[in-house]
Design a protein around this motif. Sequence first.
Motif, PDB file in Angstrom:
ATOM      1  N   GLY A  72       0.801  -1.217   0.000  1.00 53.39           N
ATOM      2  CA  GLY A  72       0.000   0.000   0.000  1.00 53.39           C
ATOM      3  C   GLY A  72       0.832   1.264   0.000  1.00 53.39           C
ATOM      4  O   GLY A  72       0.326   2.345   0.306  1.00 53.39           O
ATOM      5  N   ALA A  73       2.111   1.150  -0.343  1.00 59.08           N
ATOM      6  CA  ALA A  73       3.000   2.316  -0.317  1.00 59.08           C
ATOM      7  C   ALA A  73       2.582   3.349  -1.358  1.00 59.08           C
ATOM      8  O   ALA A  73       2.069   3.011  -2.424  1.00 59.08           O
ATOM      9  CB  ALA A  73       4.444   1.884  -0.556  1.00 59.08           C
ATOM     10  N   ARG A  74       2.840   4.608  -1.044  1.00 58.25           N
ATOM     11  CA  ARG A  74       2.515   5.699  -1.960  1.00 58.25           C
ATOM     12  C   ARG A  74       3.548   5.833  -3.066  1.00 58.25           C
ATOM     13  O   ARG A  74       3.226   6.287  -4.165  1.00 58.25           O
ATOM     14  CB  ARG A  74       2.433   7.020  -1.187  1.00 58.25           C
ATOM     15  CG  ARG A  74       1.314   7.086  -0.175  1.00 58.25           C
ATOM     16  CD  ARG A  74       1.451   8.301   0.722  1.00 58.25           C
ATOM     17  NE  ARG A  74       1.455   9.544  -0.042  1.00 58.25           N
ATOM     18  CZ  ARG A  74       1.732  10.730   0.477  1.00 58.25           C
ATOM     19  NH1 ARG A  74       2.040  10.828   1.757  1.00 58.25           N
ATOM     20  NH2 ARG A  74       1.705  11.812  -0.276  1.00 58.25           N
ATOM     21  N   HIS A  75       4.804   5.465  -2.757  1.00 58.31           N
ATOM     22  CA  HIS A  75       5.857   5.703  -3.738  1.00 58.31           C
ATOM     23  C   HIS A  75       6.968   4.669  -3.584  1.00 58.31           C
ATOM     24  O   HIS A  75       7.254   4.199  -2.478  1.00 58.31           O
ATOM     25  CB  HIS A  75       6.451   7.102  -3.552  1.00 58.31           C
ATOM     26  CG  HIS A  75       7.368   7.508  -4.664  1.00 58.31           C
ATOM     27  ND1 HIS A  75       6.909   7.995  -5.866  1.00 58.31           N
ATOM     28  CD2 HIS A  75       8.721   7.484  -4.772  1.00 58.31           C
ATOM     29  CE1 HIS A  75       7.928   8.263  -6.652  1.00 58.31           C
ATOM     30  NE2 HIS A  75       9.042   7.951  -6.014  1.00 58.31           N
ATOM     31  N   LEU A  91       7.587   1.544 -16.040  1.00 58.84           N
ATOM     32  CA  LEU A  91       7.172   1.731 -14.650  1.00 58.84           C
ATOM     33  C   LEU A  91       7.203   3.177 -14.171  1.00 58.84           C
ATOM     34  O   LEU A  91       6.559   3.499 -13.169  1.00 58.84           O
ATOM     35  CB  LEU A  91       8.056   0.884 -13.725  1.00 58.84           C
ATOM     36  CG  LEU A  91       7.950  -0.632 -13.886  1.00 58.84           C
ATOM     37  CD1 LEU A  91       8.844  -1.331 -12.875  1.00 58.84           C
ATOM     38  CD2 LEU A  91       6.510  -1.100 -13.727  1.00 58.84           C
ATOM     39  N   ARG A  92       7.948   4.037 -14.844  1.00 62.03           N
ATOM     40  CA  ARG A  92       8.059   5.411 -14.353  1.00 62.03           C
ATOM     41  C   ARG A  92       6.682   6.075 -14.333  1.00 62.03           C
ATOM     42  O   ARG A  92       5.954   6.081 -15.314  1.00 62.03           O
ATOM     43  CB  ARG A  92       9.019   6.224 -15.212  1.00 62.03           C
ATOM     44  CG  ARG A  92       9.156   7.672 -14.726  1.00 62.03           C
ATOM     45  CD  ARG A  92      10.179   8.429 -15.542  1.00 62.03           C
ATOM     46  NE  ARG A  92      11.538   8.134 -15.099  1.00 62.03           N
ATOM     47  CZ  ARG A  92      12.552   7.913 -15.903  1.00 62.03           C
ATOM     48  NH1 ARG A  92      12.354   7.899 -17.203  1.00 62.03           N
ATOM     49  NH2 ARG A  92      13.756   7.683 -15.417  1.00 62.03           N
ATOM     50  N   SER A  93       6.337   6.636 -13.186  1.00 64.30           N
ATOM     51  CA  SER A  93       5.034   7.261 -12.981  1.00 64.30           C
ATOM     52  C   SER A  93       5.138   8.137 -11.740  1.00 64.30           C
ATOM     53  O   SER A  93       6.196   8.185 -11.096  1.00 64.30           O
ATOM     54  CB  SER A  93       3.958   6.185 -12.779  1.00 64.30           C
ATOM     55  OG  SER A  93       4.099   5.566 -11.509  1.00 64.30           O
ATOM     56  N   PRO A  94       4.056   8.837 -11.368  1.00 67.13           N
ATOM     57  CA  PRO A  94       4.115   9.598 -10.114  1.00 67.13           C
ATOM     58  C   PRO A  94       4.426   8.735  -8.898  1.00 67.13           C
ATOM     59  O   PRO A  94       4.916   9.242  -7.890  1.00 67.13           O
ATOM     60  CB  PRO A  94       2.712  10.209 -10.016  1.00 67.13           C
ATOM     61  CG  PRO A  94       2.265  10.347 -11.427  1.00 67.13           C
ATOM     62  CD  PRO A  94       2.826   9.133 -12.122  1.00 67.13           C
ATOM     63  N   ARG A 121       1.816  17.486  -6.010  1.00 70.63           N
ATOM     64  CA  ARG A 121       1.604  18.337  -7.180  1.00 70.63           C
ATOM     65  C   ARG A 121       0.798  17.620  -8.257  1.00 70.63           C
ATOM     66  O   ARG A 121       0.081  18.248  -9.030  1.00 70.63           O
ATOM     67  CB  ARG A 121       2.952  18.796  -7.742  1.00 70.63           C
ATOM     68  CG  ARG A 121       3.611  19.896  -6.926  1.00 70.63           C
ATOM     69  CD  ARG A 121       4.763  20.513  -7.684  1.00 70.63           C
ATOM     70  NE  ARG A 121       5.871  19.583  -7.826  1.00 70.63           N
ATOM     71  CZ  ARG A 121       6.860  19.481  -6.950  1.00 70.63           C
ATOM     72  NH1 ARG A 121       6.866  20.232  -5.863  1.00 70.63           N
ATOM     73  NH2 ARG A 121       7.841  18.613  -7.147  1.00 70.63           N
ATOM     74  N   ALA A 122       0.936  16.291  -8.308  1.00 66.69           N
ATOM     75  CA  ALA A 122       0.175  15.511  -9.286  1.00 66.69           C
ATOM     76  C   ALA A 122      -1.272  15.323  -8.861  1.00 66.69           C
ATOM     77  O   ALA A 122      -2.067  14.745  -9.602  1.00 66.69           O
ATOM     78  CB  ALA A 122       0.832  14.147  -9.496  1.00 66.69           C
ATOM     79  N   GLY A 123      -1.603  15.795  -7.662  1.00 74.45           N
ATOM     80  CA  GLY A 123      -2.982  15.707  -7.200  1.00 74.45           C
ATOM     81  C   GLY A 123      -3.377  14.359  -6.664  1.00 74.45           C
ATOM     82  O   GLY A 123      -4.564  14.051  -6.557  1.00 74.45           O
ATOM     83  N   MET A 124      -2.403  13.516  -6.306  1.00 77.82           N
ATOM     84  CA  MET A 124      -2.726  12.205  -5.769  1.00 77.82           C
ATOM     85  C   MET A 124      -3.005  12.330  -4.281  1.00 77.82           C
ATOM     86  O   MET A 124      -2.379  13.126  -3.584  1.00 77.82           O
ATOM     87  CB  MET A 124      -1.581  11.224  -6.025  1.00 77.82           C
ATOM     88  CG  MET A 124      -1.305  11.018  -7.502  1.00 77.82           C
ATOM     89  SD  MET A 124      -0.044   9.788  -7.824  1.00 77.82           S
ATOM     90  CE  MET A 124      -0.939   8.288  -7.453  1.00 77.82           C
TER      91      MET A 124
END
Length: 217
Positions: A72-75, A91-94, A121-124
């Motif tokens: 469940g990690a954010r990043h 795989l590169r993404s926010p 900033r990406a609104g996540m």
Amino acid sequence: MMKLALLGDSYPSQVRVNPRALGELDVVWVGQSRETFFREVPRLRPQVLALDFMDLTQVPTELIPGMLESTGARHALISYRLPHAPLIDALRSPRVSFLRGPVPLSLLHLRVHQSLDDLKRAGMPPSQGPAGRAPRFSPEQLGRLMELSTQEGCECASQLARLVGGLRGFREYTAGCEPHDEKDQRLHELLDRQMARAREALEEGLVALLEHEHIRL
């Protein structure tokens, strides 16, 4: 306090030698074994994963999405020595960023905060833990099952494992989508819930099949 899990050959010794370098970050797990990671880290619920690999050509495409989904990690912050452009592009993404390693802990501390700022900033949303129950099978287990034939050439376990892996991949893909408006956001939330339910149902069927065939992973 931000929870951080670290996987890599050098991270245990780095943390042991310089435990204060990560500042206010709460290191909930540090280790070298992928199997131990999948066994121990999901229940710790880290917000950020720092994953260090020597050679990205040896990293299965589904491994990093599986780690994100199970915890469940954010990043996920991926460091490497030898790059593999197809994997990086896929795989590169926010939620997934890359940098060349080895990475000193002071730089890791900085990059963790930069990555979280990028997510904002990406609104996540602040937390993107997986809906529903954590996955029952690791990417490695699904990979083994996909190559398995049971009695009389039955490939049901292989086919179910492929379906489960596909649903997990789709959920990870949609997690990187950027909603255009509130309606779009609600639609993606619906898709996420439905994919989680479908995955859980397929996993239950796969567990029953493995028990019936006396297959141990």
